[in-house]
Design a protein around this motif. Structure first.
Motif, short mmCIF file in Angstrom:
data_model
loop_
_atom_site.label_atom_id
_atom_site.label_comp_id
_atom_site.label_asym_id
_atom_site.label_seq_id
_atom_site.Cartn_x
_atom_site.Cartn_y
_atom_site.Cartn_z
N PHE A 187 0.84 -1.20 0.00
CA PHE A 187 0.00 0.00 0.00
C PHE A 187 0.87 1.25 0.00
O PHE A 187 0.64 2.19 -0.77
CB PHE A 187 -0.90 -0.04 1.23
CG PHE A 187 -1.94 1.04 1.28
CD1 PHE A 187 -3.12 0.91 0.57
CD2 PHE A 187 -1.75 2.16 2.07
CE1 PHE A 187 -4.09 1.90 0.63
CE2 PHE A 187 -2.71 3.14 2.13
CZ PHE A 187 -3.89 3.02 1.42
N ASP A 188 1.87 1.28 0.86
CA ASP A 188 2.78 2.43 0.91
C ASP A 188 3.51 2.62 -0.41
O ASP A 188 3.77 3.74 -0.84
CB ASP A 188 3.80 2.25 2.03
CG ASP A 188 3.18 2.33 3.43
OD1 ASP A 188 2.01 2.76 3.53
OD2 ASP A 188 3.85 1.94 4.39
N HIS A 189 3.87 1.52 -1.04
CA HIS A 189 4.61 1.59 -2.31
C HIS A 189 3.79 2.32 -3.37
O HIS A 189 4.34 3.06 -4.20
CB HIS A 189 4.94 0.18 -2.77
CG HIS A 189 5.81 0.12 -3.98
ND1 HIS A 189 6.99 0.84 -4.10
CD2 HIS A 189 5.69 -0.57 -5.14
CE1 HIS A 189 7.55 0.59 -5.27
NE2 HIS A 189 6.78 -0.25 -5.93
N LEU A 190 2.47 2.16 -3.30
CA LEU A 190 1.60 2.82 -4.27
C LEU A 190 1.46 4.31 -3.99
O LEU A 190 1.46 5.12 -4.91
CB LEU A 190 0.21 2.18 -4.26
CG LEU A 190 0.08 0.76 -4.77
CD1 LEU A 190 -1.36 0.31 -4.66
CD2 LEU A 190 0.57 0.65 -6.20
N PHE A 191 1.34 4.66 -2.71
CA PHE A 191 0.87 5.99 -2.38
C PHE A 191 1.87 6.89 -1.67
O PHE A 191 1.61 8.08 -1.52
CB PHE A 191 -0.40 5.89 -1.53
CG PHE A 191 -1.53 5.20 -2.25
CD1 PHE A 191 -1.92 5.62 -3.50
CD2 PHE A 191 -2.17 4.12 -1.69
CE1 PHE A 191 -2.95 4.99 -4.17
CE2 PHE A 191 -3.19 3.49 -2.35
CZ PHE A 191 -3.59 3.91 -3.59
N GLU A 236 -6.96 1.24 4.21
CA GLU A 236 -6.12 1.72 5.33
C GLU A 236 -6.63 1.18 6.66
O GLU A 236 -5.87 0.73 7.50
CB GLU A 236 -6.13 3.25 5.37
CG GLU A 236 -5.19 3.92 4.42
CD GLU A 236 -4.98 5.39 4.77
OE1 GLU A 236 -3.85 5.86 4.59
OE2 GLU A 236 -5.93 6.05 5.22
N ARG A 237 -7.96 1.23 6.84
CA ARG A 237 -8.55 0.78 8.09
C ARG A 237 -8.30 -0.71 8.32
O ARG A 237 -7.94 -1.14 9.42
CB ARG A 237 -10.06 1.05 8.07
CG ARG A 237 -10.77 0.69 9.38
CD ARG A 237 -12.27 0.76 9.21
NE ARG A 237 -12.74 -0.26 8.29
CZ ARG A 237 -12.88 -1.55 8.61
NH1 ARG A 237 -12.58 -1.97 9.82
NH2 ARG A 237 -13.31 -2.42 7.71
N LEU A 277 -6.94 -8.45 0.82
CA LEU A 277 -6.21 -7.18 0.89
C LEU A 277 -5.34 -6.99 -0.34
O LEU A 277 -5.28 -5.90 -0.92
CB LEU A 277 -5.35 -7.14 2.15
CG LEU A 277 -5.98 -6.57 3.41
CD1 LEU A 277 -5.05 -6.77 4.60
CD2 LEU A 277 -6.33 -5.10 3.25
N MET A 278 -4.64 -8.04 -0.75
CA MET A 278 -3.78 -7.93 -1.92
C MET A 278 -4.61 -7.70 -3.18
O MET A 278 -4.21 -6.92 -4.07
CB MET A 278 -2.91 -9.18 -2.06
CG MET A 278 -1.82 -9.31 -1.01
SD MET A 278 -0.81 -7.80 -0.87
CE MET A 278 0.68 -8.45 -0.11
N LEU A 282 -4.34 -4.44 -5.63
CA LEU A 282 -4.23 -4.56 -7.09
C LEU A 282 -5.25 -3.67 -7.78
O LEU A 282 -4.92 -2.92 -8.72
CB LEU A 282 -4.43 -6.02 -7.49
CG LEU A 282 -4.29 -6.44 -8.96
CD1 LEU A 282 -4.05 -7.95 -9.05
CD2 LEU A 282 -5.50 -6.08 -9.81
N VAL A 283 -6.50 -3.74 -7.33
CA VAL A 283 -7.57 -2.94 -7.95
C VAL A 283 -7.31 -1.45 -7.77
O VAL A 283 -7.45 -0.66 -8.71
CB VAL A 283 -8.94 -3.34 -7.37
CG1 VAL A 283 -10.03 -2.37 -7.85
CG2 VAL A 283 -9.30 -4.77 -7.77
N LEU A 284 -6.89 -1.05 -6.57
CA LEU A 284 -6.57 0.36 -6.34
C LEU A 284 -5.44 0.83 -7.25
O LEU A 284 -5.47 1.94 -7.77
CB LEU A 284 -6.16 0.57 -4.88
CG LEU A 284 -7.27 0.76 -3.85
CD1 LEU A 284 -6.68 0.80 -2.46
CD2 LEU A 284 -8.05 2.03 -4.14
#
Length: 434
Positions: A187-191, A236-237, A277-278, A282-284
């Motif tokens: 998640f961090d890698h994306l954002f 995130e939650r 979650l993964m 991917l979708v995000l």
């Protein structure tokens, strides 16, 4: 309508954060458009590869018929609603996977068709996803996203490195692409602009910029932006809650609670939550155009995962794959349900006249047909419209074709994404029917 201030590529920015925006009709996001075409009228094409190790139930992996009349074996029941947008591809194989041993030599070249070095040496070839990342991924913040739900295995099995079983994505012949198994880090890698998670929410960091963007887009796009931001907040939650519950990487600990402090970034104990979650990440990633290339390795070949969520906790995945029991079928359907979940999520994202699923290609595959190591033909399903270039609802059978290299499919995929090669691996022509 005032054109958005960024006419090449649009992001929300905050302290230490860069978040790509989803596709919007009222903004030119994807680059300079040809004359005569409305700005932002076409979303980009994406490729996702979902891998399930150890093959599938030998009697229940099949499809026949076409369109609405297509019938599916029980393994594929979770994707029944998508059969009209599905290609069931039979008979393709990698000749090099029939050499060497089982598992490792059947997996490490799945996306390249390359010969593999033995004796513990590591040598394969750059995989199709990474070739596309080098070519197609230059237009996005993250060239490719490589995710997994089971850690790499560095041991040796029958004279071949088990790293081959752990990786389908290769950045070079000697470099398996690092596999991210931690949802929070993915998640961090994306954002985030750095690898540190920090204490501040990604959304909190970019909210001021988001308010500015809302003033410059249409009412319909405002609703789309709000839905997207809500989905980011939900992921995130869930990641935060997984960490608070002191959950560890996908195995059952011997203690009822950890006897060491919790690591900053936890991974859910529940494999179902880990996989979901993964899939959400991917979708995000696709929804925001942060990347257009993603591989998600649901497990390793020769996997040691267990499935207490399914009531199947008496045998690890690899051993279960040799049984062809009802429990093995249940595990197969659990994996196929991840494919259906990603397809549903992408299909709910409207991008002009198409959905994100219409603008994607999802390759679902394994390195063997069944748990008895049969790699003479590979189980392959493709979902998605390929940006309008793929007509689904068909069974393509190449079993009796003299040219049935898996790399012909890779050439077809690269061709649709603008990378046109005369040859790849052991193939010199694409599959015209795809």
């Amino acid at each position: 309508m005032t054109p958005h201030r960024l006419n090449r590529r649009s992001f929300l920015r905050g302290a230490g954060v860069t978040m790509a925006l989803p596709w919007m009709e009222s903004m030119t996001v994807w680059g300079d458009e040809p004359k005569g075409r409305e700005p932002g009228s076409e979303a980009p094409l994406r490729l996702a590869v979902l891998f399930a190790g150890n093959g599938f139930h030998s009697r229940e992996w099949w499809a026949k018929g076409e369109g609405k009349s297509m019938e599916l074996g029980k393994v594929l029941e979770p994707v029944h609603d998508f059969r009209e947008r599905m290609l069931f591809i039979r008979g393709l194989y990698n000749a090099e996977a029939l050499k060497g041993n089982i598992h490792s030599s059947q997996t490490g070249n799945l996306l390249s068709g390359a010969p593999l070095a033995s004796g513990g040496e590591i040598r394969s070839s750059t995989s199709v996803d990474q070739l596309l990342a080098q070519h197609y991924g230059r237009e996005t913040k993250v060239p490719s996203l490589v995710l997994g739900c089971e850690k790499s295995n560095p041991s040796v099995h029958k004279n071949y490195s088990m790293l081959y079983s752990s990786h389908i994505s290769w950045s070079s012949p000697t470099t398996p692409t690092p596999l991210e198994v931690y949802p929070a880090l993915a998640f961090d890698h994306l954002f985030k602009d750095t690898g540190s998670r920090g204490d501040r929410s990604v959304l909190d960091a970019v909210m001021e910029d988001a308010k500015d963007v809302r003033r410059e887009i249409s009412g319909r796009d405002r609703q789309k932006l709000d839905e997207y931001l809500d989905s980011v907040r939900e992921v995130e939650r869930r990641i935060e809650n997984a960490g608070k519950r002191n959950e560890l990487q996908g195995w059952r600990p011997t203690l009822s609670a950890p006897n060491i402090p919790r690591p900053p970034d936890g991974i859910p104990q529940d494999i179902a939550e880990h996989m979901r979650l993964m899939c959400d990440i991917l979708v995000l990633a696709f929804q925001t155009d942060t990347t257009r290339i993603c591989t998600l390795k649901l497990n390793n070949d020769h996997s040691a995962l267990r499935f207490p969520n399914l009531g199947v906790d008496y045998m690890i995945h690899h051993l279960l794959s040799h049984t062809d029991t009802d429990d093995w079928l249940k595990v197969n359907q659990f994996f196929t349900d991840q494919l259906a979940y990603v397809a549903r999520k992408l299909d709910a994202i409207q991008e002009g006249e198409r959905t994100a699923l219409d603008n994607s290609m999802i390759l679902f595959c394994s390195s063997m047909l069944n748990g008895n190591h049969d790699a003479s033909q590979l189980p392959i399903v493709m979902l998605g419209g390929g940006g309008g270039s793929i007509h689904g609802g068909r069974v393509l059978d190449y079993l009796k074709d003299s040219q049935r290299q898996m790399c012909r499919l890779h050439l077809s995929i690269m061709d649709k994404m603008g990378l046109k090669l005369a040859a790849f691996g052991d193939a010199t022509s694409k599959l015209e029917e795809v």
